[in-house]
Enzyme design. Structure first.
Site, PDB file in Angstrom:
ATOM      1  CG  HIS A  99       5.754 -44.118  -4.620  1.00  8.24           C
ATOM      2  ND1 HIS A  99       4.477 -44.569  -4.392  1.00  8.24           N
ATOM      3  CD2 HIS A  99       5.660 -43.253  -5.653  1.00  8.24           C
ATOM      4  CE1 HIS A  99       3.648 -44.001  -5.246  1.00  8.24           C
ATOM      5  NE2 HIS A  99       4.340 -43.191  -6.027  1.00  8.24           N
ATOM      6  CG  ASP A 101       5.742 -39.261  -7.545  1.00  8.46           C
ATOM      7  OD1 ASP A 101       5.530 -40.489  -7.487  1.00  8.46           O
ATOM      8  OD2 ASP A 101       4.847 -38.411  -7.418  1.00  8.46           O
ATOM      9  CG  HIS A 249       2.634 -40.236  -3.021  1.00 10.83           C
ATOM     10  ND1 HIS A 249       3.892 -39.771  -3.309  1.00 10.83           N
ATOM     11  CD2 HIS A 249       2.188 -40.797  -4.174  1.00 10.83           C
ATOM     12  CE1 HIS A 249       4.198 -40.031  -4.563  1.00 10.83           C
ATOM     13  NE2 HIS A 249       3.171 -40.661  -5.123  1.00 10.83           N
ATOM     14  NE  ARG A 264       2.341 -39.372 -10.661  1.00 13.26           N
ATOM     15  CZ  ARG A 264       3.617 -39.642 -10.952  1.00 13.26           C
ATOM     16  NH1 ARG A 264       4.053 -39.524 -12.171  1.00 13.26           N
ATOM     17  NH2 ARG A 264       4.429 -40.024 -10.009  1.00 13.26           N
TER      18      ARG A 264
HETATM   19  C1  SIN Z   1       1.067 -41.591  -7.689  1.00  7.45           C
HETATM   20  O1  SIN Z   1       1.624 -42.456  -7.043  1.00  7.45           O
HETATM   21  O2  SIN Z   1       1.694 -40.665  -8.204  1.00  7.45           O
HETATM   22  C2  SIN Z   1      -0.437 -41.624  -7.850  1.00  7.45           C
HETATM   23  C3  SIN Z   1      -1.126 -41.312  -6.579  1.00  7.45           C
HETATM   24  C4  SIN Z   1      -2.604 -41.592  -6.660  1.00  7.45           C
HETATM   25  O3  SIN Z   1      -3.082 -42.068  -7.686  1.00  7.45           O
HETATM   26  O4  SIN Z   1      -3.303 -41.311  -5.687  1.00  7.45           O
END
Ligand code: SIN
Length: 273
Positions: A99, A101, A249, A264
């Site tokens: 995905h 973000d 990612h 995050r």
């Molecule tokens: C996310 O999808 O923003 C998290 C990525 C992760 O935890 O590696």
């Protein structure tokens, strides 16, 4: 800025940056170099950083206004910082599957910054895929066929998330947002695909889910070919920044029985037109 070096992680995308302490004030020249590396490589990675949430917010703020997730709580003392926690007995990870973000909003995130606080001894890597390379590798016929397509995107409510990551929902079904399938990067001008796995990118505008699915699946398979990707192995103190306008990612769910805690932050993006 002396001593700052950028080392590509693979032949496709991603670069590690060495020679900078993110807890120290950063001058404009150093930030320009870091931002340039992000534009060149799609995702950048720092090692062995010791920073507070306030310092992380300040670094993220160099890219623009902090973006608030519509359904996730942030740290009470540091609004904008989300704790991504997978406990030992959680079976799912946050953001499982490919995905970009917050495509389920009108102004999806520009960049995401993830800082590792607790990581398993092995496992819990994050994969990234470069959607510019994926677009460039399509045939001219395919590029023409998809040129005008728009996608319909929606926040996924029917997904099991780690216990600490339960979303806050208003009770109303989440709104749907349209974005172009082929997006021009606002800074580099390069074209890339722009979409997520089918739980979020549901269909093309004017088409049913059933009609849209084969092409969406094929494009996702194409975009995540190993030659367009990199994989980052986390250590405590690692910090990643990625450009959501260009990369997908995928957090790997392979560390059941172990704890992983990340901080995050996402930075506000532009409307996609
Ligand atoms: C996310 O999808 O923003 C998290 C990525 C992760 O935890 O590696």
């Amino acid at each position: 800025m002396t001593g700052l070096t950028v080392r590509p992680l693979t032949g496709a995308m991603g670069a590690e940056i060495f020679g900078i302490d993110l807890a120290q004030p950063m001058d404009a020249a150093a930030f320009d170099r870091i931002h340039g590396a992000l534009l060149d490589h799609g995702a950048i990675f720092f090692r062995a950083q010791t920073i507070t949430p306030a310092q992380q917010l300040a670094f993220a703020g160099r890219w623009g206004e902090i973006h608030f997730h519509p359904h996730m709580k942030t740290l009470p003392d540091h609004p904008g910082v989300i704790e991504i926690l997978k406990k030992e007995d959680d079976t799912n990870v946050f953001g499982e599957n490919w995905h970009t973000d917050q495509i389920f909003t009108a102004t999806p995130a520009r960049v995401t910054m993830l800082y590792a606080k607790v990581v398993p001894a092995v496992g819990g890597d994050t994969l990234f895929a470069d959607l510019h390379r994926a677009y460039d590798a399509l045939s001219d016929g395919m590029k023409q066929m998809i040129a005008g397509l728009r996608t319909v995107n929606v926040y996924q409510t029917d997904k099991v998330r780690p216990a600490a990551m339960t979303p806050t929902m208003s009770g109303e079904p989440p709104k749907q947002y349209e974005h172009p399938l082929v997006r021009q990067h606002p800074e580099t001008g390069r074209k890339g695909l722009y979409f997520c796995h089918r739980g979020i990118t549901r269909r093309f505008v004017g088409m049913s889910e059933e009609e849209s699915r084969p092409l969406l699946e094929q494009l996702l398979q194409h975009s995540t070919r190993p030659e367009f990707t990199c994989r980052f192995r986390w250590e405590v103190g690692s910090l990643a920044v990625w450009d959501n306008r260009r990369v997908l990612h995928y957090p790997v769910n392979d560390y059941y029985g172990h704890r992983r805690l990340m901080h995050r932050i996402t930075v506000q993006g532009d409307p996609t037109s």
